[in-house]
Design an enzyme around this catalytic site. Sequence first.
Site, mmCIF file in Angstrom:
data_model
loop_
_atom_site.group_PDB
_atom_site.id
_atom_site.type_symbol
_atom_site.label_atom_id
_atom_site.label_comp_id
_atom_site.label_asym_id
_atom_site.label_seq_id
_atom_site.Cartn_x
_atom_site.Cartn_y
_atom_site.Cartn_z
ATOM 1 N N CYS A 42 21.088 70.215 74.214
ATOM 2 C CA CYS A 42 20.063 70.644 75.152
ATOM 3 C C CYS A 42 18.757 69.888 74.960
ATOM 4 O O CYS A 42 17.713 70.516 74.785
ATOM 5 C CB CYS A 42 19.828 72.134 74.984
ATOM 6 S SG CYS A 42 21.324 73.031 75.293
ATOM 7 N N GLU A 43 18.806 68.584 74.871
ATOM 8 C CA GLU A 43 17.561 67.830 74.934
ATOM 9 C C GLU A 43 17.803 66.440 75.473
ATOM 10 O O GLU A 43 18.872 65.865 75.279
ATOM 11 C CB GLU A 43 16.815 67.776 73.596
ATOM 12 C CG GLU A 43 17.604 67.635 72.354
ATOM 13 C CD GLU A 43 16.686 67.849 71.149
ATOM 14 O OE1 GLU A 43 15.760 67.056 70.979
ATOM 15 O OE2 GLU A 43 16.906 68.820 70.399
#
Length: 443
Positions: free
Chosen positions: A370-371
């Site tokens: 999630c980045e």
Amino acid sequence: MAVWSQSVARADDGALAVGGCDARALAAEHGTPLYVVDEADFRARARGFREHFAAAFARHGAQCDVFYASKALLSSQIASWVLDEGLGVDVASGGELALALRGGVPGGRITLHGNNKSDAELIRALEVGVGRIVVDSMTEIEVLGALAAAAGVVAPVLVRVTTGVHAGGHEHIATSHEDQKFGLSLATGAALDALRAVHVSPRLELRGIHTHIGSQILSVDAFKDSAERMLRLRADFAVETGYEMPEVDLGGGYAIAYTPESESMDVERASRAIADVVAQGVEAAGAGWPHISIEPGRAIAGPAGMTLYTVGVTKDVALDGGGSRQYVAVDGGMSDNMRTITYGAEYTAALANRHSGAPPVLSRVVGKHCESGDIVVRDVDLPSDIARGDLLAVPATGAYGRVMASNYNSVLRPAVVAVRDGRSRVLIRRDTMADLLDWDVPL
Ligand code: LLP
């Protein structure tokens, strides 16, 4: 430069094979992401270091020993390969020490490193008779002296010296300039003070000095500079005390190629250059030869390893200046390769399960975390028809891959398998969902 390990080949249908194992079969048997280590390649690199350095120093009638820096990649089986190939093992924690011992490495062939070793780590090192403990501070010299006294032994010690030579591929991995946490400074006299303290301690045996100037070093000159400084320190200490320290360890840091455009250190050339400069230092000091050692990690494990991923989502994203980039999302990412986000490291990638006649397009291999910084390969040309279910191989991930892996987003860390002569063997098993739930303590 070759970035693939020696046994990598393409079959007629375009699939990649390594160690005689088809990438598709490896993925089917072990799952992806998967770290694959070409055992013959790993062993050949370990042996190459030992033989080249032994030969280069033998020209001067001297000896050089190689210790594998196991932080690059370690399992008990890997430790046993290293031992088979005639190398010692360098460990930097109680965990690495335990794995090396499980691999059958005798304590005497192990060097213990660390800037902040715990009492427990030092006690264990003394118990198993570790051959060299590299002390990194005055505090540690005191603590180790007391622990050795309590154990009724004398600890063999190298003093870690900061030579002031600045080298290395990235600020985070350069280790011998002044303003960082490792070692005792040559320039300020801290190194000499530490040598004096070890020399007078009844429970410490001063075996010599150690330095490690950094990692991913391409210039032989940096090694030559540090070797010169180390020999001068040894000579100065001999003048002051009459004691010629028997060992000088010059550390690791030999660069490898991560992409076809990048260079690697030529080990044979480096071995000769380093042996020659040490010879000059010995001659200039009018001293006897020390036993030299080096500690390569990356240059043994890195090129021998690759990561296999399964492709999931692909996307074409428009670029600001026009054109587009193909984003290829794989089933791992920054959890199995921290190096891209941490050091801006560059890699390459190739389709591993088939041939593609589609035109290559500018691509970026990204993970599932999630980045947006979760990038495995920043820029690489991949076929435009790459699609869900395809296999992607990223070479040169043998070093500092699995050992720096995390469970970010509660993903399961991949297995490491060794391939050789058409067979694969698990070295480190994959995390399972059961492991993950086991680590969790429910109410
Ligand atoms: N000896 C000592 C005392 C070290 O600290 C190291 C690496 C080595 C030997 C081996 O260096 P090599 O030959 O592998 O370059 N995580 C970073 C690398 C950190 C290296 C730390 N010390 C990376 O992924 O580039």
